[in-house]
Structures are given as structure tokens and as C-alpha cells.
Design an enzyme around this catalytic site. Structure first.
Site, PDB file in Angstrom:
ATOM      1  N   CYS A  86      -5.329   8.558   7.230  1.00 34.94           N
ATOM      2  CA  CYS A  86      -6.724   8.675   7.519  1.00 34.94           C
ATOM      3  C   CYS A  86      -7.308   9.546   8.670  1.00 34.94           C
ATOM      4  O   CYS A  86      -6.457   9.710   9.685  1.00 34.94           O
ATOM      5  CB  CYS A  86      -6.970   7.027   8.058  1.00 34.94           C
ATOM      6  SG  CYS A  86      -8.563   6.567   8.308  1.00 34.94           S
ATOM      7  N   LYS A  99       1.248   8.027   1.799  1.00 34.38           N
ATOM      8  CA  LYS A  99       0.049   9.085   1.342  1.00 34.38           C
ATOM      9  C   LYS A  99      -0.149   9.845   2.419  1.00 34.38           C
ATOM     10  O   LYS A  99       0.060   9.681   3.566  1.00 34.38           O
ATOM     11  CB  LYS A  99      -1.217   7.885   1.346  1.00 34.38           C
ATOM     12  CG  LYS A  99      -2.413   8.549   0.936  1.00 34.38           C
ATOM     13  CD  LYS A  99      -3.570   7.571   0.847  1.00 34.38           C
ATOM     14  CE  LYS A  99      -5.028   8.174   0.067  1.00 34.38           C
ATOM     15  NZ  LYS A  99      -5.793   7.109  -0.258  1.00 34.38           N
ATOM     16  N   LYS A 154      -8.178  -1.596  -0.264  1.00 30.26           N
ATOM     17  CA  LYS A 154      -8.405  -1.033   1.227  1.00 30.26           C
ATOM     18  C   LYS A 154      -7.487  -1.019   2.237  1.00 30.26           C
ATOM     19  O   LYS A 154      -6.871  -2.631   2.105  1.00 30.26           O
ATOM     20  CB  LYS A 154      -9.791  -1.372   1.502  1.00 30.26           C
ATOM     21  CG  LYS A 154     -10.293  -0.594   2.583  1.00 30.26           C
ATOM     22  CD  LYS A 154     -11.921  -0.879   2.763  1.00 30.26           C
ATOM     23  CE  LYS A 154     -12.416   0.175   3.937  1.00 30.26           C
ATOM     24  NZ  LYS A 154     -13.735  -0.107   4.372  1.00 30.26           N
TER      25      LYS A 154
END
Length: 429
Positions: A193, A231, A98
């Protein structure tokens, strides 16, 4: 919450835990890599395996050898030592922890923070999953100790740290330095995110701004000595733009996609949104089966861009989005993914699900006589084209079928091998 054989050589000051592939080519380092970074060469497990052997699922990506392409995606399944150890014990190819940052005290999660989209009342009827969860709320030092312990206990397994930091060059440099000292094998940079802390220029706030992304990637790649995956956020018009910037700025790989910004729905009895926290909610990240078609399109776009613009350069692609079966994974690999990440699927099915994923992927490979992942990676990219080209191809095919029905136009067109069929083509009854 958010996920070929390469040869690897590390330079002075960095202890290597990865064995050099026998086909390592020292001339293959890309010119833009800083002097302390990893040199890469892509290949795959040998395709000369005996035809009667089981399909080989092993992959080597950016020098990282994995027993299979299934990787735990960054999120709750990689939130602490206990769950990451379980993932290794069950046989996952790799684990991405995480996301961590320097100051976990600013990260405060709420409960409930998940909501599901169903097509019915059964557990199997869940097709979508929304979360409003932030990155790790555990102290960085605690996570670092657990990374180090995992690498000591599983030195041959791949542990990747997901990291995210505020817009600060020194902050990024400190975070990278501290994380790398634990022995992690690679870094995945969370530029994606979709919720939480955009005011600190973190997550998707960077991934949606290519100028900012280029600057931050420059800081990261000047400091990092292990492979770096960027990402990507799907919450952008053209995902190839930040992917291109990341690769040009020194990243070795792309992970795509992170979750899709969403509102799960409104409870028509209470009139409040879900997930409901004290009567209120906030948009969050959407994942699981319903996002797979979107993820496949984004992965296809990135793979085509890499192939057309970077040619033979050794970049990797990790596909993410709605993977629940080994057959789902095959689709991502057919579109160019080297590895496939699973996060929500683990939350639904548990860590042991990797055995099913592997069995199903091998079943697909047997059906097509594929021996290795590389035998079919990217195979289906060739079948994508423009709508204009589809119209042209269909027109030509129709004309060809009409011509075949009309028979031969001239005596010179008769052939010996097709004589009977050619005769039948001109019979009316």
C-alpha cells in the site's frame, strides 16, 4: 486500496475444503515450508480436450480451483459481504477482500478520495485513476463474520483475505490465526500500500525494505497454514528483489503490482491538487489503463526471475494493473501470470464485467487454438532479451538477407528442392 493445476494437502488441525488433485505428489513439498503448511503441485486443466470444445478457462493455483483466472483485486470491490457475494454470483474466479488489520479504529478515510485522468470528456476517456483510500475501516470482527458467512454459502468458491499489520510478531500471528479460523482459502499480504501509516511500518514500508520484509515473511510463513501470496509494490528500483525474498521466505505466490505513487494533477482554476479535501491533498496510488505497460514489465521481470532462479518449484504469479479486457488479461498470462486481478475495472464497469472478460479471453484462445490457460501461460517470455542481443540479432538477420539476395556462393550450394528459387535469387531483372 490496492491483486496450472496445483495439488493441496492440509495437515492436522486444519479442515480442508479443497479436493486433492488426482496427480498430487506428496514428495513435492518444498523443504522450507513449516510442518503445518500446505504442500503444492502445479499443473493445469488437461490439454487433451477435444479440439472443437470451448476453451477451458479454469485454473488451479496453489490448490485453489477457480472457474476462470479473473480475481477481484483487494479494494472497494471486496469491502463487505454484499459486494463479495455479488462477485461470486456474477462468476468471478475468486475474490480478494479489502485489506484488514487488527485495529480498524486507526483507519480513517476522507472524501473525496478518488481522482481520474481523462483524455476527453466522455466516460470512456478515463485512462487513469488515483486513490488516497486506506485499508478497511470496518471492525475486524465484522469482516471475519462476513468471511465465515461467505465461505458457508460459497464453500467451493475462492475467498482470499488481504491482511496487513504493524511491525509486531505477535500482532501478525494473532491476525493470521483469527482470519484463518473463518475458513478463507489463502492470504494475500499487503506489503505494498503506497500511502497511509508508513510510520507504523505497514504496507510499502515493509515491501521496500528487503531486510524487514524477510523478517516479517518469516513470522507469517511460520504461522500460516494456507497459501500465502506477497503483494509487491512497484515503487521500488528492482521489483525482483522483494519478490525473491518473499519466495525464499516461504510464500507460495507473488501478486504484482499494487498502485503507483502519484499526484493526479492540479486544478488550474483553484490551484489546488486533486483529489481535493478541504483545499489539500496527499500523494496516492495510481491505477487503471495507463499503468498497464508498467505492470506488464514488472510481471515479466518477476516471471523471468522465478523461471531462472527457482526452476520447477511451484510458485504462482497473480498479475495486476490496468486490466479492462480479456485481451489485456491474455497479455499478463502470456508473461507468466496464473491469475489476473481486476479492481479499478470493476469500479468502472461493475461486477457483471467478468462475463465480457471471459468471452474476450476465450476469443483470444480460439484465435490461437489454445485449449487451456496453461497452453499459453508464459509463452511470450522467450521473446525478451537484452538490447545488446537485439543488435546482434538484427545484424545477423541483415547479413542473412544480403546473402540471400546475392544468391549461391558455390555450385555445391544448389539443392533439388529449392532449385527454382535459387535460380531466381541470381537473376538481375
Amino acid at each position: 486500496m490496492a491483486s496450472m493445476s496445483f495439488a493441496l494437502t492440509r495437515f492436522s488441525g486444519l479442515a480442508s475444503k479443497t479436493t486433492l488433485s488426482p496427480d498430487f505428489d506428496h514428495s513435492s513439498r518444498r523443504n522450507f515450508l513449516p510442518p503445518n503448511r500446505v504442500g503444492l503441485k502445479i499443473s493445469s486443466s488437461s490439454s487433451s480436450a477435444a479440439a472443437d470444445s470451448e476453451p477451458d478457462l479454469s485454473v488451479t493455483v496453489n490448490g485453489l480451483k477457480m472457474p476462470n483466472p479473473f480475481v477481484i483485486g483487494s479494494g472497494p470491490p471486496g469491502t463487505n459481504y454484499t459486494v463479495m457475494k455479488r462477485a461470486f454470483d456474477e462468476g468471478w474466479g475468486g475474490v480478494i477482500a479489502k485489506t484488514v488489520s487488527l485495529d480498524a479504529s486507526k483507519v480513517i478515510n476522507v472524501t473525496p478520495r478518488y481522482a481520474r485522468l481523462r483524455t476527453g470528456s466522455a466516460k470512456t476517456d478515463v485512462i487513469g485513476w488515483q486513490n488516497i483510500e486506506l485499508i478497511s475501516d470496518r471492525p475486524l470482527e465484522t469482516m471475519l463474520k462476513e468471511f465465515k458467512q461467505l465461505k458457508q454459502e460459497y464453500p467451493d468458491r475462492i475467498l482470499i483475505a488481504s491482511i496487513m499489520e504493524e511491525y509486531s510478531k505477535t500482532g501478525w500471528e494473532e491476525l493470521i490465526d483469527r482470519v484463518e479460523q473463518t475458513g478463507v482459502d489463502a492470504l494475500e499480504i499487503n506489503f505494498s500500500c503506497p500511502h497511509g501509516m508508513p510510520e507504523r511500518r505497514m504496507g510499502a514500508a515493509v515491501g521496500q525494505d528487503c531486510a524487514l520484509l524477510e523478517e516479517v515473511c518469516g513470522w507469517i510463513n511460520a504461522k500460516a497454514t494456507v497459501p500465502v501470496w506477497a503483494k509487491m509494490t512497484p515503487n521500488i528500483t528492482d521489483i525482483t528483489e522483494p519478490a525473491r525474498v518473499s519466495l525464499k521466505s516461504g510464500c507460495e505466490g507473488i501478486s504484482a503490482i499494487n498502485t503507483i505513487m502519484s499526484v493526479m494533477g492540479i486544478d488550474l482554476k483553484t490551484l489546488h491538487p486533486e483529489p481535493c479535501v478541504e483545499g489539500y491533498s496527499t500523494p496516492g496510488g495510481y491505477s487503471y489503463k495507463a499503468v498497464r505497460p508498467i505492470a506488464l514489465a514488472k510481471v515479466m521481470n518477476i516471471a523471468q526471475m522465478i523461471k531462472s532462479e527457482f526452476g520447477e518449484k511451484d510458485f504462482s504469479l497473480s498479475g495486476i494493473g490496468g486490466v479492462e479486457t480479456g485481451y489485456d488479461a491474455a497479455e499478463f498470462i502470456l508473461l507468466g501470470s496464473n491469475t489476473v486481478q481486476v479492481c479499478t475495472g470493476v469500479m468502472v464497469h461493475g461486477y457483471g464485467h467478468v462475463k465480457t472478460l471471459c468471452a474476450e479471453l476465450q476469443d483470444f484462445m480460439r484465435q490461437h487454438n489454445f485449449s487451456t490457460i496453461e497452453d499459453f501461460r508464459g509463452h511470450s517470455l522467450q521473446y525478451f532479451t537484452t538490447h545488446t542481443d537485439l543488435v546482434r540479432r538484427q545484424k545477423e538477420a541483415i547479413e542473412q538477407r544480403k546473402a540471400e539476395r546475392r544468391g549461391l556462393k558455390s555450385d555445391k550450394d544448389w539443392t533439388g528442392d529449392g532449385f527454382v528459387k535459387e535460380t531466381e535469387s541470381m537473376v538481375s531483372n
